[in-house]
Design a protein around this motif. Structure first.
Motif, PDB file in Angstrom:
ATOM      1  N   GLN A   3       0.839  -1.303   0.084  1.00 34.56           N
ATOM      2  CA  GLN A   3       0.134   0.063   0.080  1.00 34.56           C
ATOM      3  C   GLN A   3       0.973   1.113   0.040  1.00 34.56           C
ATOM      4  OE1 GLN A   3      -3.176   0.289   2.867  1.00 34.56           O
ATOM      5  NE2 GLN A   3      -3.036   2.520   2.802  1.00 34.56           N
ATOM      6  N   ILE A   4       0.839   1.913  -0.952  1.00 36.51           N
ATOM      7  CA  ILE A   4       1.636   3.400  -1.218  1.00 36.51           C
ATOM      8  C   ILE A   4       0.698   4.330  -0.716  1.00 36.51           C
ATOM      9  CG2 ILE A   4       2.895   4.878  -2.697  1.00 36.51           C
ATOM     10  CD1 ILE A   4       3.741   2.294  -4.212  1.00 36.51           C
ATOM     11  N   ASN A   5       1.172   4.958   0.225  1.00 34.75           N
ATOM     12  CA  ASN A   5       0.400   6.146   0.702  1.00 34.75           C
ATOM     13  C   ASN A   5       0.163   7.317   0.074  1.00 34.75           C
ATOM     14  OD1 ASN A   5      -0.533   4.601   2.875  1.00 34.75           O
ATOM     15  ND2 ASN A   5       1.364   5.152   4.049  1.00 34.75           N
ATOM     16  N   ASN A   6       1.401   7.970  -0.601  1.00 37.03           N
ATOM     17  CA  ASN A   6       1.531   9.405  -1.480  1.00 37.03           C
ATOM     18  C   ASN A   6       2.693   9.388  -1.768  1.00 37.03           C
ATOM     19  OD1 ASN A   6       0.900  11.708  -1.864  1.00 37.03           O
ATOM     20  ND2 ASN A   6       0.197  12.486   0.148  1.00 37.03           N
ATOM     21  N   THR A   7       2.909  10.365  -2.576  1.00 44.15           N
ATOM     22  CA  THR A   7       4.321  10.604  -3.218  1.00 44.15           C
ATOM     23  C   THR A   7       5.093  11.268  -2.119  1.00 44.15           C
ATOM     24  OG1 THR A   7       3.353  11.033  -5.396  1.00 44.15           O
ATOM     25  CG2 THR A   7       5.636  11.714  -5.142  1.00 44.15           C
ATOM     26  N   HIS A   8       6.316  10.980  -1.851  1.00 45.55           N
ATOM     27  CA  HIS A   8       7.285  11.529  -0.748  1.00 45.55           C
ATOM     28  C   HIS A   8       7.874  12.867  -1.326  1.00 45.55           C
ATOM     29  CE1 HIS A   8      10.236  12.077   2.305  1.00 45.55           C
ATOM     30  NE2 HIS A   8       9.265  11.726   3.048  1.00 45.55           N
ATOM     31  N   HIS A   9       8.644  12.513  -2.270  1.00 48.17           N
ATOM     32  CA  HIS A   9       9.283  13.709  -3.047  1.00 48.17           C
ATOM     33  C   HIS A   9       9.703  13.380  -4.482  1.00 48.17           C
ATOM     34  CE1 HIS A   9      12.950  11.181  -1.549  1.00 48.17           C
ATOM     35  NE2 HIS A   9      13.308  11.861  -2.404  1.00 48.17           N
ATOM     36  N   ILE A  10      10.249  14.552  -5.080  1.00 46.42           N
ATOM     37  CA  ILE A  10      10.657  14.404  -6.414  1.00 46.42           C
ATOM     38  C   ILE A  10      12.168  14.854  -6.116  1.00 46.42           C
ATOM     39  CG2 ILE A  10      10.688  15.223  -8.752  1.00 46.42           C
ATOM     40  CD1 ILE A  10       7.567  15.765  -8.150  1.00 46.42           C
ATOM     41  N   ALA A  11      13.254  14.046  -6.866  1.00 42.30           N
ATOM     42  CA  ALA A  11      14.633  14.482  -6.811  1.00 42.30           C
ATOM     43  C   ALA A  11      14.950  15.319  -8.188  1.00 42.30           C
ATOM     44  CB  ALA A  11      15.236  13.338  -6.656  1.00 42.30           C
ATOM     45  N   ILE A  12      15.365  16.394  -8.323  1.00 36.87           N
ATOM     46  CA  ILE A  12      15.901  16.854  -9.332  1.00 36.87           C
ATOM     47  C   ILE A  12      17.479  17.364  -9.329  1.00 36.87           C
ATOM     48  CG2 ILE A  12      15.548  19.187 -10.839  1.00 36.87           C
ATOM     49  CD1 ILE A  12      12.619  19.117  -9.761  1.00 36.87           C
ATOM     50  N   ILE A  13      18.189  17.026 -10.324  1.00 38.85           N
ATOM     51  CA  ILE A  13      19.548  17.465 -10.297  1.00 38.85           C
ATOM     52  C   ILE A  13      19.883  18.584 -11.507  1.00 38.85           C
ATOM     53  CG2 ILE A  13      21.806  16.832 -10.909  1.00 38.85           C
ATOM     54  CD1 ILE A  13      21.104  13.869 -10.213  1.00 38.85           C
ATOM     55  N   CYS A  14      20.342  19.751 -10.672  1.00 40.28           N
ATOM     56  CA  CYS A  14      20.259  20.671 -11.613  1.00 40.28           C
ATOM     57  C   CYS A  14      21.899  21.323 -11.939  1.00 40.28           C
ATOM     58  CB  CYS A  14      19.807  21.918 -10.829  1.00 40.28           C
ATOM     59  SG  CYS A  14      20.794  22.459  -9.321  1.00 40.28           S
ATOM     60  N   SER A  15      22.020  21.829 -12.975  1.00 37.29           N
ATOM     61  CA  SER A  15      23.404  22.232 -13.339  1.00 37.29           C
ATOM     62  C   SER A  15      24.119  23.443 -13.015  1.00 37.29           C
ATOM     63  CB  SER A  15      23.203  22.335 -15.016  1.00 37.29           C
ATOM     64  OG  SER A  15      22.682  23.370 -15.455  1.00 37.29           O
ATOM     65  N   ASN A  16      23.131  24.266 -12.347  1.00 37.38           N
ATOM     66  CA  ASN A  16      23.458  25.541 -11.690  1.00 37.38           C
ATOM     67  C   ASN A  16      22.571  25.901 -10.633  1.00 37.38           C
ATOM     68  OD1 ASN A  16      23.576  28.538 -11.189  1.00 37.38           O
ATOM     69  ND2 ASN A  16      24.622  28.701 -12.956  1.00 37.38           N
ATOM     70  N   TYR A  17      23.091  25.439  -9.509  1.00 40.90           N
ATOM     71  CA  TYR A  17      22.478  25.667  -8.199  1.00 40.90           C
ATOM     72  C   TYR A  17      21.518  26.759  -8.007  1.00 40.90           C
ATOM     73  CZ  TYR A  17      21.244  24.963  -3.131  1.00 40.90           C
ATOM     74  OH  TYR A  17      20.567  25.111  -2.123  1.00 40.90           O
ATOM     75  N   GLU A  18      22.302  27.974  -8.096  1.00 46.64           N
ATOM     76  CA  GLU A  18      21.809  29.205  -7.880  1.00 46.64           C
ATOM     77  C   GLU A  18      20.554  29.703  -8.581  1.00 46.64           C
ATOM     78  OE1 GLU A  18      21.948  31.105  -4.725  1.00 46.64           O
ATOM     79  OE2 GLU A  18      23.664  29.582  -4.197  1.00 46.64           O
ATOM     80  N   ILE A  19      20.816  29.482 -10.015  1.00 47.20           N
ATOM     81  CA  ILE A  19      19.665  29.532 -10.966  1.00 47.20           C
ATOM     82  C   ILE A  19      18.412  28.721 -10.849  1.00 47.20           C
ATOM     83  CG2 ILE A  19      19.134  29.608 -13.208  1.00 47.20           C
ATOM     84  CD1 ILE A  19      21.837  30.311 -14.168  1.00 47.20           C
ATOM     85  N   SER A  20      18.724  27.636 -10.317  1.00 51.01           N
ATOM     86  CA  SER A  20      17.690  26.539 -10.207  1.00 51.01           C
ATOM     87  C   SER A  20      16.887  26.944  -8.770  1.00 51.01           C
ATOM     88  CB  SER A  20      18.126  24.973 -10.171  1.00 51.01           C
ATOM     89  OG  SER A  20      18.243  24.811 -11.513  1.00 51.01           O
ATOM     90  N   LYS A  21      17.660  27.297  -7.849  1.00 52.04           N
ATOM     91  CA  LYS A  21      17.391  27.624  -6.443  1.00 52.04           C
ATOM     92  C   LYS A  21      16.253  28.676  -6.431  1.00 52.04           C
ATOM     93  CE  LYS A  21      18.684  29.360  -2.071  1.00 52.04           C
ATOM     94  NZ  LYS A  21      19.800  29.469  -1.197  1.00 52.04           N
TER      95      LYS A  21
END
Length: 129
Positions: A3-21
C-alpha cells in the motif's frame, strides 16, 4: 499487497544551483525547508515544500551529464502541478519572460494544461484543477 500512501518527494539534479534555487523558490513559489552543503560531494541538497508539504529535493553536483527532454526518451517524462486558474498561471510565467506553451485541452478529461521548462529544460506541466 503493498500500500503506497502518497508521493514523498521528487529529486531533481540541476546544472546551476543558484539559478535553479531561484527558479523553484522565486518563480514557482516553493519554500525552503533546509539547505545542506555536502562537502564530501561538493554538492548542495535543497529540500523544498509546496503548501507546507515536503515535495522536492534539488541537488547540485559538479558537472552532471545532461539528460535529454527532447526527443522524448525512456524514463521520467515531466512533473506536473495542479493550479486553480490555468490562464493566470500561464500569465505568471509570460510576465516573467518565461516561455510557456499554448494552453491545450486534455482530450480525455477536458481539463486545460500547458508546459514550461525549468532552467535545465526539465518539462513542467501546469494542469487545471
Amino acid at each position: 499487497m503493498l500500500q503506497i500512501n502518497n508521493t514523498h518527494h521528487i529529486a531533481i539534479i540541476c546544472s546551476n544551483y543558484e539559478i535553479s534555487k531561484r527558479f523553484y523558490t522565486d518563480v514557482l513559489g516553493f519554500t525552503i525547508i533546509r539547505e545542506i552543503y555536502r562537502k564530501e560531494r561538493d554538492s548542495y541538497k535543497l529540500d523544498l515544500a509546496l503548501n507546507n508539504q515536503y515535495c522536492i529535493e534539488l541537488f547540485s553536483f559538479p558537472n552532471p551529464p545532461k539528460r535529454l527532454s527532447r526527443p522524448e526518451g525512456t524514463g521520467l517524462r515531466h512533473i506536473a502541478f495542479e493550479v486553480d486558474n490555468i490562464d493566470s498561471a500561464r500569465m505568471h510565467f509570460t510576465n516573467q519572460n518565461i516561455t510557456a506553451e499554448s494552453i491545450r485541452k486534455d482530450e480525455f478529461t477536458g481539463k486545460k494544461f500547458f508546459f514550461i521548462n525549468d532552467p535545465d529544460n526539465l518539462p513542467i506541466e501546469f494542469y487545471e484543477k
